[in-house]
Write a protein that holds these residues in place. Structure first.
Motif, PDB file in Angstrom:
ATOM      1  N   UNK A   1       0.713  -1.250   0.071  1.00  0.00           N
ATOM      2  CA  UNK A   1      -0.021  -0.059   0.000  1.00  0.00           C
ATOM      3  C   UNK A   1       1.079   1.254  -0.164  1.00  0.00           C
ATOM      4  N   UNK A   2       2.074   1.299   0.891  1.00  0.00           N
ATOM      5  CA  UNK A   2       2.867   2.270   0.877  1.00  0.00           C
ATOM      6  C   UNK A   2       3.485   2.785  -0.469  1.00  0.00           C
ATOM      7  N   UNK A   3       3.959   1.650  -1.275  1.00  0.00           N
ATOM      8  CA  UNK A   3       4.515   2.049  -2.488  1.00  0.00           C
ATOM      9  C   UNK A   3       3.518   2.072  -3.420  1.00  0.00           C
ATOM     10  N   UNK A   4       2.255   1.630  -3.593  1.00  0.00           N
ATOM     11  CA  UNK A   4       1.269   2.072  -4.273  1.00  0.00           C
ATOM     12  C   UNK A   4       0.971   3.409  -4.218  1.00  0.00           C
ATOM     13  N   UNK A   5       0.790   3.915  -3.012  1.00  0.00           N
ATOM     14  CA  UNK A   5       0.388   5.615  -2.944  1.00  0.00           C
ATOM     15  C   UNK A   5       1.567   6.373  -3.380  1.00  0.00           C
ATOM     16  N   UNK A   6       2.703   5.928  -3.025  1.00  0.00           N
ATOM     17  CA  UNK A   6       3.864   6.881  -3.175  1.00  0.00           C
ATOM     18  C   UNK A   6       4.287   6.972  -4.874  1.00  0.00           C
TER      19      UNK A   6
END
Length: 312
Positions: A170-175
Motif C-alpha cells: 500500500x505504501x509503494x502503491x500510494x507513493x
C-alpha cells in the motif's frame, strides 16, 4: 562700595557647565517618558498589540503542530531508525500545544488587569523558545547520515513490497502514484531475472498514469498489461523525489518553528512592557488621594499652649 556692588551685579552670570545641562535634560526626558508611560492610551495600545501577537502565536502554533505531526508520520513510515527525529517532532508539537494554552491564559489575564499570569507567560515563552531552538539546531536538519538511512529504508521497504507485504504494498502503491515514479532507482527494479531487456519490466499498476485504486482488480490488470505493452509507465525511481519531499518537510518545520519562536519572544517583550504599566485603577487612586488637613498641627499647638499655661 556702592559702585563696586553695582559693577558686580552688572557682570554676566557664568554659563552652566555641560554636566548640569546633561543632568537637567536627563531629568526632563525621564519625566516626559514616565508621563507617556503612565498614559492610558499607551497601555491600551500595548493591550491591543499583545492580543494581536497572541492570536498570531496561536495560529503559528497550530501550523507547527500540523507540520510536525506530518513529518513524524513520514519519518515513521519506512523505518524505525528515525526514532530520534520522531521524538524531536513530538516535543515540538507538545511545546506548541503548551504555548497555545499559555497564550489564551495570558490574553484573559490582560483583559482582567492581572499581572501574575503575565509573569508566568513571559517565563514559559522564554523556556519554550529555548527548548524549540535547541531541537531545531540538533534534530531537524538533514545530515548525510539521514540520507543514507532513508535510502536504506526505501530499499528495505521495496523488498518487503515485492514479497507481497500488505502494508508496504500500500505504501509503494500510494507513493508511486503520487510522486509519478517507479521503483527505488528506476522501473528496472521490477525486472524479473533472466528476462531479456527488450521486454518491459513487470511493473505494478501504480507505476502507470491510469492508476485508479477504486477500479476492480480485473480492470486494473487489463490497464497494467496495456501500460506495459505501450511502455507508458514511469521510468524514474522514487529515491530522488522522496528525498526532496523529506527535505522539504524538514525545511517546513524549521521555518514555521522559527516564526513561532520569534512571535513568542515578541509576545514576551510586550508582556513585560505591560507589567511596567500601572493599571487605570491604580492611577486614579494616586490622583484622587486626599491631602492631609492642617488640623493636627493646630491641635498640637493648642495642647502645647495649655500645658505651658498649667505649668505656669
Amino acid at each position: 562700595m556702592g559702585n563696586a556692588r553695582s559693577a558686580q551685579e552688572n557682570e554676566p552670570a557664568p554659563a552652566p557647565g555641560p554636566a548640569k545641562t546633561h543632568e537637567s535634560l536627563g531629568k526632563f526626558y525621564a519625566a516626559e517618558i514616565e508621563e507617556l508611560r503612565q498614559k492610558p492610551c499607551c497601555r491600551n495600545f500595548l493591550k491591543i498589540l499583545f492580543v494581536i501577537l497572541g492570536l498570531i502565536t496561536i495560529i503559528q502554533s497550530i501550523v507547527v503542530i500540523a507540520v510536525t505531526i506530518a513529518s513524524a508520520i513520514a519519518s515513521k513510515i519506512f523505518s524505525k531508525e528515525q526514532s530520534g527525529r520522531l521524538v524531536a517532532m513530538i516535543i515540538l508539537a507538545v511545546t506548541a500545544a503548551i504555548t497555545i494554552s499559555m497564550v489564551i491564559y495570558a490574553i484573559i489575564a490582560v483583559f482582567k488587569n492581572k499581572k501574575k499570569p503575565l509573569h508566568a507567560t513571559a517565563a514559559v515563552m522564554l523556556i519554550m523558545s529555548i527548548i524549540q531552538a535547541v531541537i531545531l539546531g540538533v534534530c531537524v536538519r538533514v545530515s548525510p547520515e539521514d540520507e543514507i538511512l532513508l535510502n536504506r529504508s526505501l530499499v528495505e521497504s521495496f523488498r518487503l513490497a515485492r514479497e507481497d507485504n500488505p502494508r508496504h504494498v500500500k505504501i509503494w502503491g500510494a507513493m508511486q502514484s503520487d510522486l509519478n515514479c517507479c521503483g527505488v532507482y528506476s522501473a528496472e527494479d521490477y525486472r524479473i531475472l533472466n528476462i531479456p531487456s527488450y521486454f518491459a519490466p513487470d511493473v505494478p499498476i501504480s507505476c502507470c498514469p491510469g492508476y485508479d485504486p477504486k477500479r476492480s482488480e480485473l480492470v486494473q490488470e487489463r490497464e497494467r498489461e496495456s501500460c506495459k505493452a505501450r511502455r507508458e509507465y514511469y521510468e524514474a525511481g522514487c529515491k530522488s523525489p522522496m528525498m526532496e519531499m523529506f527535505k522539504f518537510g524538514c525545511t517546513l518545520v524549521l521555518v514555521n518553528a522559527s516564526l513561532l519562536i520569534l512571535s513568542k519572544l515578541l509576545l514576551a517583550l510586550v508582556g513585560l512592557l505591560l507589567l511596567k504599566q500601572k493599571p487605570k485603577e491604580e492611577q486614579l487612586t494616586v490622583v484622587t488621594a486626599p491631602t492631609p488637613m492642617p488640623r493636627a498641627s493646630m491641635s498640637q499647638g493648642k495642647t502645647k499652649s495649655i500645658s505651658t499655661s498649667n505649668g505656669l
